[in-house]
Design a protein around this motif. Structure first.
Motif, short mmCIF file in Angstrom:
data_model
loop_
_atom_site.label_atom_id
_atom_site.label_comp_id
_atom_site.label_asym_id
_atom_site.label_seq_id
_atom_site.Cartn_x
_atom_site.Cartn_y
_atom_site.Cartn_z
N GLY A 290 0.74 -1.27 -0.11
CA GLY A 290 0.10 -0.01 -0.05
C GLY A 290 0.90 1.20 0.10
N GLY A 292 1.27 3.70 -1.73
CA GLY A 292 0.59 4.93 -2.22
C GLY A 292 1.28 5.99 -3.13
N ASP A 313 0.68 -1.29 -4.65
CA ASP A 313 -0.53 -0.37 -4.42
C ASP A 313 -1.63 -1.00 -5.44
OD1 ASP A 313 -1.05 2.12 -2.41
OD2 ASP A 313 -2.68 1.83 -4.02
N ALA A 314 -2.97 -0.89 -4.91
CA ALA A 314 -4.07 -1.20 -5.77
C ALA A 314 -4.37 -0.04 -6.91
CB ALA A 314 -5.17 -1.69 -4.95
N GLY A 344 -0.97 -4.34 -7.12
CA GLY A 344 -1.53 -5.55 -6.54
C GLY A 344 -2.35 -5.26 -5.27
N ALA A 345 -2.87 -6.39 -4.73
CA ALA A 345 -3.92 -6.30 -3.87
C ALA A 345 -3.32 -7.01 -2.68
CB ALA A 345 -5.20 -6.66 -4.20
N LEU A 346 -3.81 -6.34 -1.43
CA LEU A 346 -3.16 -6.96 -0.18
C LEU A 346 -4.27 -8.14 0.33
CD1 LEU A 346 -1.87 -4.14 1.35
CD2 LEU A 346 -0.77 -5.66 -0.15
N ILE A 362 1.88 0.93 5.96
CA ILE A 362 1.93 2.44 6.73
C ILE A 362 0.58 2.99 6.14
CG2 ILE A 362 2.84 4.69 6.82
CD1 ILE A 362 4.37 2.05 7.59
N GLU A 363 -0.41 3.35 7.29
CA GLU A 363 -1.68 3.80 7.12
C GLU A 363 -2.56 3.25 5.91
OE1 GLU A 363 -0.77 5.54 9.78
OE2 GLU A 363 -2.24 6.85 9.36
N LEU A 368 -9.15 -1.03 4.59
CA LEU A 368 -9.76 -2.36 4.33
C LEU A 368 -11.04 -2.59 4.95
CD1 LEU A 368 -6.36 -4.33 4.70
CD2 LEU A 368 -7.66 -4.03 2.57
N1 SAH Z 1 1.34 3.96 2.64
C1 SAH Z 1 1.03 5.12 1.96
C2 SAH Z 1 -0.29 5.43 1.46
C3 SAH Z 1 -1.50 5.41 2.47
S1 SAH Z 1 -3.16 5.58 1.86
C4 SAH Z 1 1.60 6.47 2.83
O1 SAH Z 1 1.57 6.32 4.02
O2 SAH Z 1 1.49 7.45 2.23
C5 SAH Z 1 -3.53 3.87 1.50
C6 SAH Z 1 -3.05 3.11 0.33
O3 SAH Z 1 -3.22 1.79 0.55
C7 SAH Z 1 -3.52 3.95 -0.84
O4 SAH Z 1 -2.73 4.12 -1.71
C8 SAH Z 1 -4.59 2.63 -1.36
O5 SAH Z 1 -4.40 2.60 -2.83
C9 SAH Z 1 -3.97 1.44 -0.83
N2 SAH Z 1 -4.74 0.14 -0.59
C10 SAH Z 1 -5.95 0.30 0.16
N3 SAH Z 1 -6.23 -1.08 0.21
C11 SAH Z 1 -5.89 -1.74 -0.86
C12 SAH Z 1 -5.76 -3.13 -1.30
N4 SAH Z 1 -6.48 -3.93 -0.53
N5 SAH Z 1 -4.52 -3.62 -1.65
C13 SAH Z 1 -3.41 -2.68 -2.08
N6 SAH Z 1 -3.47 -1.59 -1.70
C14 SAH Z 1 -4.47 -1.02 -1.10
#
Ligand code: SAH
Length: 462
Positions: A290, A292, A313-314, A344-346, A362-363, A368
């Motif tokens: 994720g 971002g 990231d998704a 990709g998806a988590l 991170i955040e 989810l």
């Molecule tokens: N880690 C980054 C972004 C946080 S925002 C930072 O700290 O700046 C959350 C991110 O998680 C977003 O970019 C969103 O696209 C991604 N995200 C949310 N659900 C996801 C999933 N199931 N699989 C992959 N990415 C995901």
């Protein structure tokens, strides 16, 4: 809420190419707080109007509210469905992202063309009234026609409301007109309806960088758009860095600095805390789940102990921004081999995510749906299975210290939940026990004696 954009430059229907929306069709997208639609009430060679209509779902917002917030009838009775606010700006960003990026693959020659454009805002809240509206749009080259809306037309003695009807006309590129609306709608309203995070500074500079620097009201715009003095100060400083006009902006910078009470920059503190944790567990091959826009990746690549960093990231949009932030296209081949971005998806197993020493999350977890958390834990701890996992998430208890929350009392429209310290400890403890990790939870940011820190961080070690 409504906004219409009309072109009267022949061939007016070129507007459809520029907006990537066909004049014969209605396009609708979900925008979290409701649905946004684009349609063309008129589309001829002489005059073409694209109208954006956003339906806010006040009850949908209410259903998702946390039990803790008690704001009486406010969620049922408010101006959001009617008045052009920050939510309209969010909708414009979603609907016209490609146009805002200045892309028109079918007719690239149109992008830079100035058209005779009219913008109609039937109901827009303006803090400060028509004078503020003029002060914001006239320097950008618009002629304005605006009239305040009476509080109640049956009782003229009650005077005007804070809403006005506005018609703007100017020769602009479609991209600039969209940028102006995107940035200035929240500035007019002066009440953002979602959590303001550090990436808002980037958004402001991305959409306003070119014209904001020389705008006589740049300070007002930064202050109202970003709401937090720290962020406004950063934006003005970065604008000044990029501009020739350093002297003029320096005075604004100093004023903003004086106005800022808290030197805390949560995003920056979080990055530092995460980097420190990554260093402690020994770095090596790191995957940022994720990722971002790649803020952490950028910093990871500056760490000598990081031999390889991958971001997942998704969101394709986020990955595109990460690519630009990291300047992947300008990287030497040797540096390029050290970094990779993948979509990709988590919540699905993916062998590309295996074989890492450290995974950072991170955040992300709060984005989810709760019913996906078990699958997420399976993927991150059972499948990715890095030796260490560094994970951060907001502490909901701390929200009492924040002024700008969404209608549910959360920090971001897309957060599905935010955990209290106990809830986070319970989840992390359970995951650590199930997947055989040791656990260390710590605070990030200024700790409030009652509500705790703004961010909580868990370091899991196998
Ligand atoms: N880690 C980054 C972004 C946080 S925002 C930072 O700290 O700046 C959350 C991110 O998680 C977003 O970019 C969103 O696209 C991604 N995200 C949310 N659900 C996801 C999933 N199931 N699989 C992959 N990415 C995901």
């Amino acid at each position: 809420m409504l906004v219409s954009l009309t072109s009267t430059s022949p061939v007016a229907t070129d507007l459809g190419f520029l907006l990537h929306k066909h004049p014969d069709r209605v396009r609708s997208v979900d925008v979290g707080f409701g649905r946004a639609h684009v349609f063309y009430p008129e589309a001829t060679a002489r005059r073409c109007t694209a109208t954006t209509y956003v339906e806010v779902d006040p009850l949908g917002r209410t259903r998702h509210r946390g039990r803790r917030s008690a704001r009486g009838l406010e969620p049922y009775l408010n101006d959001r469905p009617y008045a052009a606010s920050s939510m309209l700006s969010v909708a414009l960003g979603r609907l016209f992202g490609t146009a805002l990026r200045g892309r028109c693959d079918d007719r690239p020659e149109l992008v830079a063309r100035q058209l005779d454009l009219e913008i109609e805002l039937p109901v827009v809240p303006v803090r400060g009234g028509p004078a503020v509206l003029r002060g914001l749009f006239e320097p950008l080259g618009y002629d304005l026609d605006c009239a305040p809306i009476a509080l109640d037309s049956r009782f003229p003695a009650w005077g005007d409301s804070r809403y006005v009807t506005a018609r703007l006309a100017g020769r602009q590129t479609v991209r600039s007109a969209l940028e102006h609306l995107y940035v200035l709608l929240p500035v007019l309203d002066d009440a953002k309806h979602y959590w303001i995070g550090p990436d808002e500074v980037d958004k402001l500079l991305l959409r306003g960088g070119d014209w904001l620097r020389s705008h006589p009201e740049s300070e007002l715009i930064a202050r109202r758009y970003l709401r937090l003095p720290d962020f406004a100060r950063e934006a003005l400083a970065r604008l000044a860095d990029a501009g020739e006009d350093a002297d003029f902006l320096d005075t604004q910078h100093d004023a903003a600095e004086r106005a800022s009470e808290s030197p805390i920059r949560l995003g920056e503190q979080r990055l530092e805390a995460v980097l420190e944790a990554v260093r402690r567990v020994g770095a090596g091959r790191v995957v940022d789940l994720g990722c971002g826009e790649g803020r952490l990746l950028e910093r990871l690549l500056a760490e000598p102990a990081v031999s390889y960093a991958m971001g997942v990231d998704a969101s394709v949009g986020a990955l595109e921004r990460a690519e630009r932030r990291l300047k992947l296209d300008q990287m030497s081949e040797r540096r390029r081999e050290r970094v990779r971005l993948i979509q990709g998806a988590l919540t699905y197993t993916d062998t590309r995510l295996r074989g890492f020493d450290v995974a950072t999350v991170i955040e992300v977890v709060e984005h989810l749906d709760p019913e996906r958390l078990d699958v997420f834990a399976e993927v991150v701890f059972g499948h990715v299975c890095a030796a260490s996992v560094v994970l951060t998430t907001p502490n909901r208890e701390h929200n009492a210290n924040f002024e700008h929350l969404d209608a549910r009392g959360l920090r971001h429209e897309d957060h599905r939940f935010e955990w209290t310290r106990r809830e986070f400890e319970a989840w992390a403890g359970d995951v650590a026990a199930r997947f055989g990790y040791g656990l260390d939870i710590s605070a990030v940011g200024a700790v409030d004696p009652v509500c705790g820190p703004p961010t909580q961080m868990a370091v899991f070690r196998r």
